[in-house]
Design a protein around this motif. Structure first.
Motif, PDB file in Angstrom:
ATOM      1  N   SER A 234     -58.710 -12.312 -34.276  1.00  0.00           N
ATOM      2  CA  SER A 234     -57.476 -12.067 -34.048  1.00  0.00           C
ATOM      3  C   SER A 234     -56.721 -12.636 -32.739  1.00  0.00           C
ATOM      4  O   SER A 234     -55.649 -12.927 -32.712  1.00  0.00           O
ATOM      5  CB  SER A 234     -57.333 -10.305 -33.841  1.00  0.00           C
ATOM      6  N   ASP A 235     -57.623 -12.931 -31.761  1.00  0.00           N
ATOM      7  CA  ASP A 235     -57.144 -13.615 -30.556  1.00  0.00           C
ATOM      8  C   ASP A 235     -56.709 -15.047 -31.107  1.00  0.00           C
ATOM      9  O   ASP A 235     -55.810 -15.355 -30.309  1.00  0.00           O
ATOM     10  CB  ASP A 235     -58.224 -13.725 -29.642  1.00  0.00           C
ATOM     11  N   VAL A 236     -57.578 -15.662 -31.851  1.00  0.00           N
ATOM     12  CA  VAL A 236     -57.196 -17.124 -32.183  1.00  0.00           C
ATOM     13  C   VAL A 236     -55.879 -17.081 -33.229  1.00  0.00           C
ATOM     14  O   VAL A 236     -55.032 -17.888 -32.812  1.00  0.00           O
ATOM     15  CB  VAL A 236     -58.346 -17.627 -32.942  1.00  0.00           C
ATOM     16  N   ILE A 237     -55.652 -16.395 -33.888  1.00  0.00           N
ATOM     17  CA  ILE A 237     -54.634 -16.136 -34.749  1.00  0.00           C
ATOM     18  C   ILE A 237     -53.223 -15.807 -33.923  1.00  0.00           C
ATOM     19  O   ILE A 237     -52.415 -16.548 -34.130  1.00  0.00           O
ATOM     20  CB  ILE A 237     -54.683 -14.945 -35.866  1.00  0.00           C
ATOM     21  N   LYS A 238     -53.362 -15.199 -32.937  1.00  0.00           N
ATOM     22  CA  LYS A 238     -52.312 -14.718 -32.106  1.00  0.00           C
ATOM     23  C   LYS A 238     -51.875 -15.925 -31.304  1.00  0.00           C
ATOM     24  O   LYS A 238     -50.767 -16.295 -30.895  1.00  0.00           O
ATOM     25  CB  LYS A 238     -52.884 -13.360 -31.354  1.00  0.00           C
ATOM     26  N   LYS A 239     -52.767 -16.559 -30.639  1.00  0.00           N
ATOM     27  CA  LYS A 239     -52.490 -17.833 -29.749  1.00  0.00           C
ATOM     28  C   LYS A 239     -51.885 -19.091 -30.734  1.00  0.00           C
ATOM     29  O   LYS A 239     -51.085 -19.373 -30.257  1.00  0.00           O
ATOM     30  CB  LYS A 239     -54.069 -18.440 -29.354  1.00  0.00           C
ATOM     31  N   ALA A 240     -52.554 -18.924 -31.814  1.00  0.00           N
ATOM     32  CA  ALA A 240     -51.880 -20.041 -33.170  1.00  0.00           C
ATOM     33  C   ALA A 240     -50.458 -19.852 -33.299  1.00  0.00           C
ATOM     34  O   ALA A 240     -49.667 -20.713 -33.448  1.00  0.00           O
ATOM     35  CB  ALA A 240     -52.937 -20.201 -34.093  1.00  0.00           C
ATOM     36  N   ASN A 241     -50.091 -18.588 -33.218  1.00  0.00           N
ATOM     37  CA  ASN A 241     -48.847 -18.280 -33.617  1.00  0.00           C
ATOM     38  C   ASN A 241     -47.758 -17.818 -32.419  1.00  0.00           C
ATOM     39  O   ASN A 241     -46.914 -17.664 -33.031  1.00  0.00           O
ATOM     40  CB  ASN A 241     -48.906 -16.811 -34.685  1.00  0.00           C
ATOM     41  N   GLU A 242     -48.231 -17.999 -31.453  1.00  0.00           N
ATOM     42  CA  GLU A 242     -47.459 -17.408 -30.264  1.00  0.00           C
ATOM     43  C   GLU A 242     -46.165 -18.266 -30.027  1.00  0.00           C
ATOM     44  O   GLU A 242     -45.079 -17.870 -29.390  1.00  0.00           O
ATOM     45  CB  GLU A 242     -48.177 -17.361 -29.100  1.00  0.00           C
ATOM     46  N   SER A 243     -46.256 -19.617 -30.407  1.00  0.00           N
ATOM     47  CA  SER A 243     -45.205 -20.358 -29.938  1.00  0.00           C
ATOM     48  C   SER A 243     -44.349 -20.518 -31.207  1.00  0.00           C
ATOM     49  O   SER A 243     -44.408 -20.075 -32.439  1.00  0.00           O
ATOM     50  CB  SER A 243     -45.727 -21.869 -29.849  1.00  0.00           C
ATOM     51  N   ASN A 244     -42.996 -21.144 -31.320  1.00  0.00           N
ATOM     52  CA  ASN A 244     -42.186 -21.181 -32.237  1.00  0.00           C
ATOM     53  C   ASN A 244     -42.611 -22.444 -33.238  1.00  0.00           C
ATOM     54  O   ASN A 244     -42.352 -22.156 -34.366  1.00  0.00           O
ATOM     55  CB  ASN A 244     -40.835 -22.028 -31.613  1.00  0.00           C
ATOM     56  N   ILE A 245     -43.476 -23.239 -32.806  1.00  0.00           N
ATOM     57  CA  ILE A 245     -44.167 -24.121 -33.543  1.00  0.00           C
ATOM     58  C   ILE A 245     -45.895 -23.624 -33.846  1.00  0.00           C
ATOM     59  O   ILE A 245     -46.533 -23.749 -32.783  1.00  0.00           O
ATOM     60  CB  ILE A 245     -44.279 -25.593 -32.899  1.00  0.00           C
ATOM     61  N   LYS A 246     -46.030 -23.282 -34.931  1.00  0.00           N
ATOM     62  CA  LYS A 246     -47.438 -22.586 -35.322  1.00  0.00           C
ATOM     63  C   LYS A 246     -48.398 -23.866 -35.109  1.00  0.00           C
ATOM     64  O   LYS A 246     -48.358 -24.848 -35.361  1.00  0.00           O
ATOM     65  CB  LYS A 246     -47.448 -22.224 -36.554  1.00  0.00           C
ATOM     66  N   MET A 247     -49.735 -23.409 -34.682  1.00  0.00           N
ATOM     67  CA  MET A 247     -50.879 -24.331 -34.728  1.00  0.00           C
ATOM     68  C   MET A 247     -51.307 -24.123 -36.349  1.00  0.00           C
ATOM     69  O   MET A 247     -52.018 -22.970 -36.594  1.00  0.00           O
ATOM     70  CB  MET A 247     -51.747 -24.094 -33.832  1.00  0.00           C
ATOM     71  N   ASN A 248     -51.263 -24.852 -37.169  1.00  0.00           N
ATOM     72  CA  ASN A 248     -51.757 -24.644 -38.540  1.00  0.00           C
ATOM     73  C   ASN A 248     -53.154 -25.106 -38.717  1.00  0.00           C
ATOM     74  O   ASN A 248     -53.433 -26.200 -38.399  1.00  0.00           O
ATOM     75  CB  ASN A 248     -50.972 -25.558 -39.584  1.00  0.00           C
TER      76      ASN A 248
END
Length: 350
Positions: A234-248
């Protein structure tokens, strides 16, 4: 007058992925290389009139892909709008990386490789190193892709060597030097520090693109969980999605050389189990004589790679009438109960 059809059948291995429908063709160089490896999951059929690729689905053990690894990596891909792939032949890892770049990269993107460097990944790392030049050629098709490479092991057992990272910006030549110097670490138990590796990379001010942010995650082992990891899925997913540009995330799960029990995986093996297939070409009946009386699964594929026959058979002489089938090339695959298999091509020419 019936035409004479000349067929050459070359057996090579095909990666198993979540998007087989793309039917991506292998290059002649890849076909020749994999032919030398005696991997037998695709039949490439040539005749005097046209060239046809028959994609025979690969044989694989579900247990060869650790379920925890697959589930976790799938969740990462799904939650970050990426894509999961499963790979049963590490020789094709370069091909798969290039496919991800071609399908998903954009100009001015950030691309991070996050790679397991523990002992079970040794053959995969060799193939990544050998194919890096081709990957860089794929990157050069785009403008201004920033490249970072991270390697992770087990932070609880590998000491200071558990993590490595370099930001190459667009100096891809340095990436070749860096990756050639990477050596595998012990990793201790089967799970590795996937989550921690991602967060360590994120601390190093790599992410800058306002267009596209990609992570190609390559591994064969599941992530360590708390308390052996400082982070959760969940931490990783939250970090990846926290910016306007997702980390895919684009994870590639490769077949591990070990399982949690430490025993070697028993995978399907190419062996001589068919004595002869006759007549070939045939106007109807096909006879398959086996080396011994045994239980077999017999599959027949048409030139579209579709299964048209699947028989459970016990004996040493299988017979089938193909007079109602279209003229053309077919591939027969026989699988014994002890997971040995052999493929053979034949022609129906009524």
């Amino acid at each position: 007058m019936k035409s004479t059809v000349l067929i050459t059948c070359i057996s090579v291995a095909l990666l198993f992925s979540c998007n087989l429908e793309r039917n991506r063709r292998l290059s002649d160089e890849e076909v020749n290389e994999l032919k030398q490896a005696y991997d037998d999951s695709i039949s490439l059929v040539l005749d005097s009139l046209y060239k046809v690729n028959i994609y025979v689905p690969p044989l694989y053990d579900k247990q060869a892909f650790d379920s925890t690894t697959t589930i976790n990596f799938y969740e990462l891909a799904k939650a970050t709008q990426g894509e999961l792939k499963l790979l049963i032949n590490s020789k094709l890892i370069t091909n798969e990386i290039i496919e991800i770049i071609k399908m998903h990269a954009q100009n001015n993107a950030d691309l991070l490789f996050l790679i397991d460097k523990t002992g079970s990944m040794e053959d995969d790392l060799v193939n990544i190193k050998n194919g890096l030049g081709q990957v860089i050629n794929a990157l050069n098709e785009y403008q201004n892709i920033r490249l970072g490479i991270s390697f992770y092991g087990d932070k609880n057992s590998d000491g200071v060597d558990w993590f490595s990272f370099r930001n190459f910006e667009m100096d891809y030549s340095d990436a070749k030097i860096f990756i050639q110097g990477i050596h595998v670490t012990g990793g201790n138990d089967f799970p590795e520090s996937v989550y921690d590796g991602f967060f360590e990379s994120s601390k190093l001010d790599f992410w800058k693109s306002g267009n596209k942010r990609m992570i190609i995650l390559i591994g064969d082992a599941p992530p360590l969980e708390k308390p052996l990891s400082d982070y959760t899925l969940s931490d990783v997913i939250k970090k990846a999605n926290e910016s306007n540009i997702k980390m895919n995330f684009y994870p590639i799960v490769v077949t591990p050389s070990i399982v949690t029990s430490g025993k070697e995986i028993r995978t399907y093996k190419k062996e001589k189990i068919i004595t002869t297939l006759y007549p070939n070409p045939s106007i109807g009946l096909i006879n398959v004589q086996f080396e011994r009386n045994d239980s077999y699964i017999i599959e027949v594929f048409n030139n579209s790679g579709e299964v048209i026959i699947k028989d459970d058979y016990t004996g040493d002489h299988w017979v089938k009438d193909f007079s109602s089938f279209d003229n053309g090339a077919y591939v027969l695959r026989a699988i014994s109960k002890d997971k040995n298999f052999e493929t053979s091509k034949f022609i129906v020419n009524k």
